[in-house]
Design a protein around this motif. Structure first.
Motif, short mmCIF file in Angstrom:
data_model
loop_
_atom_site.label_atom_id
_atom_site.label_comp_id
_atom_site.label_asym_id
_atom_site.label_seq_id
_atom_site.Cartn_x
_atom_site.Cartn_y
_atom_site.Cartn_z
N THR A 1 -3.78 -0.63 -6.08
CA THR A 1 -2.49 -0.21 -5.55
C THR A 1 -1.96 -1.21 -4.53
OG1 THR A 1 -3.57 1.12 -3.85
CG2 THR A 1 -2.99 2.25 -5.89
N LYS A 2 -2.87 -1.96 -3.93
CA LYS A 2 -2.48 -2.96 -2.94
C LYS A 2 -1.90 -4.21 -3.61
CE LYS A 2 -5.96 -2.58 0.47
NZ LYS A 2 -6.92 -3.37 1.26
N HIS A 3 -2.44 -4.55 -4.77
CA HIS A 3 -2.04 -5.79 -5.43
C HIS A 3 -0.67 -5.70 -6.10
CE1 HIS A 3 -5.61 -8.56 -5.37
NE2 HIS A 3 -6.07 -7.49 -4.77
#
Ligand SMILES: [Zn+2]
Length: 77
Positions: A75-77
């Motif tokens: 979800t961060k990428h």
């Protein structure tokens, strides 16, 4: 007999490697984020993290931790 020879050989190699250097959960946790990052970066780290991969095969706790970590990183990428 022929059929099981390859599997048996694989098993023996696995056991040999396990006895050689087995990681415990703490050691796996310590490198789990590195491993997940490397995978997401598309690096082929399977060789380097062979012992981690091996532990994840054997340990459900670490596998769950690893999958949770992957979800967070994704979800961060
Ligand atoms: Zn573990």
């Amino acid at each position: 007999m022929d059929q099981s020879d390859g599997a048996m050989q694989k098993l023996m190699q696995m056991i040999a490697r396990t006895q050689q250097q087995e990681l415990d959960c703490g050691e796996v946790f310590a490198v789990l984020d590195l491993y997940a990052e490397a995978l997401l970066a598309g690096e082929n780290e399977k060789e380097q993290f062979a012992l981690v991969v091996q532990h994840l095969d054997l340990c459900r706790d670490c596998l769950e931790e690893y999958e949770a970590l992957l979800r967070v990183l994704e979800t961060k990428h």
